[in-house]
Design a protein around this motif. Structure first.
Motif, PDB file in Angstrom:
ATOM      1  N   ALA A   1       0.824  -1.209   0.000  1.00  0.00           N
ATOM      2  CA  ALA A   1       0.000   0.000   0.000  1.00  0.00           C
ATOM      3  C   ALA A   1       0.863   1.266   0.000  1.00  0.00           C
ATOM      4  N   LEU A   2       2.046   1.175   0.557  1.00  0.00           N
ATOM      5  CA  LEU A   2       3.003   2.282   0.532  1.00  0.00           C
ATOM      6  C   LEU A   2       4.284   1.766  -0.100  1.00  0.00           C
ATOM      7  N   GLN A   3       4.780   2.470  -1.119  1.00  0.00           N
ATOM      8  CA  GLN A   3       6.000   2.045  -1.787  1.00  0.00           C
ATOM      9  C   GLN A   3       6.960   3.223  -1.934  1.00  0.00           C
ATOM     10  N   MET A   4       8.196   2.913  -2.249  1.00  0.00           N
ATOM     11  CA  MET A   4       9.220   3.948  -2.406  1.00  0.00           C
ATOM     12  C   MET A   4      10.226   3.504  -3.456  1.00  0.00           C
ATOM     13  N   ILE A   5      10.813   4.457  -4.152  1.00  0.00           N
ATOM     14  CA  ILE A   5      11.821   4.163  -5.170  1.00  0.00           C
ATOM     15  C   ILE A   5      13.067   4.997  -4.904  1.00  0.00           C
ATOM     16  N   ASP A   6      14.206   4.416  -5.246  1.00  0.00           N
ATOM     17  CA  ASP A   6      15.477   5.108  -5.060  1.00  0.00           C
ATOM     18  C   ASP A   6      16.535   4.371  -5.890  1.00  0.00           C
ATOM     19  N   SER A   7      17.728   4.905  -5.941  1.00  0.00           N
ATOM     20  CA  SER A   7      18.805   4.269  -6.689  1.00  0.00           C
ATOM     21  C   SER A   7      20.112   4.437  -5.936  1.00  0.00           C
ATOM     22  N   THR A   8      21.082   3.598  -6.286  1.00  0.00           N
ATOM     23  CA  THR A   8      22.410   3.708  -5.707  1.00  0.00           C
ATOM     24  C   THR A   8      23.433   3.392  -6.794  1.00  0.00           C
ATOM     25  N   THR A   9      24.553   4.079  -6.757  1.00  0.00           N
ATOM     26  CA  THR A   9      25.603   3.887  -7.759  1.00  0.00           C
ATOM     27  C   THR A   9      26.653   2.919  -7.235  1.00  0.00           C
ATOM     28  N   ILE A  10      27.011   1.946  -8.056  1.00  0.00           N
ATOM     29  CA  ILE A  10      27.977   0.917  -7.698  1.00  0.00           C
ATOM     30  C   ILE A  10      29.247   1.116  -8.522  1.00  0.00           C
ATOM     31  N   ARG A  11      30.368   1.217  -7.862  1.00  0.00           N
ATOM     32  CA  ARG A  11      31.644   1.351  -8.563  1.00  0.00           C
ATOM     33  C   ARG A  11      32.021   0.008  -9.186  1.00  0.00           C
TER      34      ARG A  11
ATOM     35  N   ALA B   1       0.436   5.406  -1.990  1.00  0.00           N
ATOM     36  CA  ALA B   1       1.375   6.533  -1.973  1.00  0.00           C
ATOM     37  C   ALA B   1       2.752   6.032  -2.407  1.00  0.00           C
ATOM     38  N   MET B   2       3.474   6.897  -3.131  1.00  0.00           N
ATOM     39  CA  MET B   2       4.824   6.564  -3.589  1.00  0.00           C
ATOM     40  C   MET B   2       5.788   7.619  -3.063  1.00  0.00           C
ATOM     41  N   LEU B   3       6.825   7.180  -2.341  1.00  0.00           N
ATOM     42  CA  LEU B   3       7.828   8.076  -1.800  1.00  0.00           C
ATOM     43  C   LEU B   3       9.062   8.075  -2.691  1.00  0.00           C
ATOM     44  N   ALA B   4       9.617   9.243  -2.941  1.00  0.00           N
ATOM     45  CA  ALA B   4      10.835   9.357  -3.750  1.00  0.00           C
ATOM     46  C   ALA B   4      11.488  10.702  -3.459  1.00  0.00           C
ATOM     47  N   ASP B   5      12.783  10.814  -3.761  1.00  0.00           N
ATOM     48  CA  ASP B   5      13.472  12.076  -3.523  1.00  0.00           C
ATOM     49  C   ASP B   5      13.319  13.007  -4.725  1.00  0.00           C
ATOM     50  N   LYS B   6      13.991  14.147  -4.687  1.00  0.00           N
ATOM     51  CA  LYS B   6      13.821  15.170  -5.723  1.00  0.00           C
ATOM     52  C   LYS B   6      14.295  14.709  -7.103  1.00  0.00           C
ATOM     53  N   GLY B   7      15.102  13.664  -7.143  1.00  0.00           N
ATOM     54  CA  GLY B   7      15.547  13.151  -8.427  1.00  0.00           C
ATOM     55  C   GLY B   7      14.406  12.642  -9.290  1.00  0.00           C
ATOM     56  N   TYR B   8      13.268  12.344  -8.659  1.00  0.00           N
ATOM     57  CA  TYR B   8      12.098  11.838  -9.385  1.00  0.00           C
ATOM     58  C   TYR B   8      11.026  12.913  -9.555  1.00  0.00           C
ATOM     59  N   ASP B   9      11.408  14.174  -9.318  1.00  0.00           N
ATOM     60  CA  ASP B   9      10.461  15.282  -9.491  1.00  0.00           C
ATOM     61  C   ASP B   9      10.282  15.553 -10.983  1.00  0.00           C
ATOM     62  N   SER B  10       9.318  14.879 -11.564  1.00  0.00           N
ATOM     63  CA  SER B  10       9.048  14.993 -12.994  1.00  0.00           C
ATOM     64  C   SER B  10       7.538  15.031 -13.198  1.00  0.00           C
ATOM     65  N   ASP B  11       7.087  15.912 -14.097  1.00  0.00           N
ATOM     66  CA  ASP B  11       5.650  15.986 -14.386  1.00  0.00           C
ATOM     67  C   ASP B  11       5.140  14.658 -14.924  1.00  0.00           C
ATOM     68  N   ALA B  12       5.936  13.989 -15.750  1.00  0.00           N
ATOM     69  CA  ALA B  12       5.513  12.710 -16.325  1.00  0.00           C
ATOM     70  C   ALA B  12       5.302  11.665 -15.226  1.00  0.00           C
ATOM     71  N   ILE B  13       6.207  11.620 -14.252  1.00  0.00           N
ATOM     72  CA  ILE B  13       6.069  10.660 -13.159  1.00  0.00           C
ATOM     73  C   ILE B  13       4.875  11.003 -12.286  1.00  0.00           C
ATOM     74  N   ARG B  14       4.692  12.284 -11.981  1.00  0.00           N
ATOM     75  CA  ARG B  14       3.557  12.685 -11.156  1.00  0.00           C
ATOM     76  C   ARG B  14       2.228  12.335 -11.843  1.00  0.00           C
TER      77      ARG B  14
END
Length: 254
Positions: free
Chosen positions: A86-96, A163-176
Motif C-alpha cells: 500500500a506504501l511504496q518507495m523508489i530510489d537508486s544507488t551507484t555501484i563502482r 502513496a509513492m515516496l521518492a526524492d527530488k531526483g524523481y520530481d518529474s511531471d511525467a512521473i507525477r
C-alpha cells in the motif's frame, strides 16, 4: 543457509528439467558457495574446495541467472507482502565497477556500465514496499538519470500503491501524472527551481529512510558493493540474491 532459508528457496531451483537428463546435484551446497562468493567478493577461482568445483558452481549460477529463477523467487516473496504494497518507495544507488568488469563482447553500453562522477559505474534502481523490502530491481549505466528507470520499475510489479515516496531526483511531471493515473499519491519533494511547488506529508516522507537502510544492508554483500562481473545478467543475479536473503530474514521474523 539455514534449513528455513533452504525450505523457501528449494522449490524454485530444484525443479527437474523438461528435457530430462541427470537429476539435480547438491544444489544446496552449490547455492551456499554462490552466497559465500556474494558475501566475501572473492574471485570464483578462490572458492574453497568444500563447496565443490568452482567452475561447475559458476556455470550453475549462470544457468539460474539466465533462466530468471531469481526474478521469479523475488516476486514470489513480494506477493506475500500483502498490505505492505500500500506504501511504496523508489530510489537508486551507484555501484563502482572494478576494471575487470570491462571487456564483454558488444561494449559496456549493453552491460549496464557507464561513466559518471564516480568513474566506471553501474546504477541499481530499486522499488520497495512499506518496510523497505524490494519488489523490483533495474540496472542502468552509472550516468543514467533516476527517472529513466521509472517505467521499468513500475512494469515489474502489477501493484499500484496508495502513496509513492521518492526524492527530488524523481520530481518529474511525467512521473507525477503517471502516479496520479494509477490512483497513487506522489510524495515527492519539488525542486527549488520549479514554479509550482508541491507539498509532501512529512510523517510519510520520514519512512523513506527505510529504503536507504535497505541499500546499506544490501551493500554489506561485497560482490554487490563493488561490481566485478562483466555481464549485467551475472551482476543482477547477485543483487537479486542479496534482496532475496533479506526478504527471507524478514519472513522468519514476521
Amino acid at each position: 543457509m539455514t534449513d528455513e532459508e533452504w525450505a523457501i528457496v528449494e522449490p524454485f531451483i530444484t525443479t527437474p528439467s523438461l528435457r530430462g537428463g541427470r537429476p539435480p546435484a547438491n544444489h544446496r551446497r552449490v547455492l551456499d558457495g554462490i552466497l559465500w562468493i556474494c558475501r566475501t567478493g572473492v574471485p570464483w577461482r578462490d572458492l574453497p574446495e568444500a563447496f565443490g568445483n568452482w567452475n561447475s558452481i559458476w556455470r550453475q549460477f549462470r544457468r539460474w541467472c539466465e533462466s530468471g529463477a531469481w526474478d521469479v523467487l523475488l516476486q514470489g516473496l513480494a506477493d506475500g507482502g500483502g498490505q505492505l504494497d500500500a506504501l511504496q518507495m523508489i530510489d537508486s544507488t551507484t555501484i563502482r565497477a572494478h576494471r575487470c568488469a570491462a571487456g564483454e563482447k558488444g561494449g559496456i553500453q549493453f552491460q549496464a556500465l557507464g561513466r559518471s562522477r564516480g568513474g566506471f559505474t553501474t546504477k541499481v534502481h530499486l522499488r520497495c514496499n512499506a518496510v523497505g523490502l524490494p519488489v523490483g530491481v533495474v540496472l542502468t549505466p552509472g550516468e543514467a538519470h533516476d527517472v529513466t528507470a521509472y517505467d521499468a520499475l513500475m512494469e515489474q510489479r502489477d501493484s499500484d500503491p496508495g502513496a509513492m515516496l521518492a526524492d527530488k531526483g524523481y520530481d518529474s511531471d511525467a512521473i507525477r501524472h503517471d502516479l496520479q493515473d494509477r490512483g497513487t499519491a506522489p510524495e515527492i519533494p519539488t525542486k527549488s527551481n520549479r514554479k509550482v511547488q508541491h507539498s509532501v506529508s512529512k510523517r510519510l516522507y520520514r519512512l523513506r529512510s527505510r529504503i536507504e537502510c535497505f541499500i546499506g544492508h544490501l551493500k554489506e554483500q561485497r560482490r554487490i558493493a563493488t561490481r566485478y562481473d562483466k555481464t549485467a545478467t551475472s551482476f543482477l543475479g547477485f543483487v537479486l540474491l542479496g534482496c532475496i536473503r533479506l526478504w527471507i530474514r524478514f519472513v522468519h521474523r514476521a
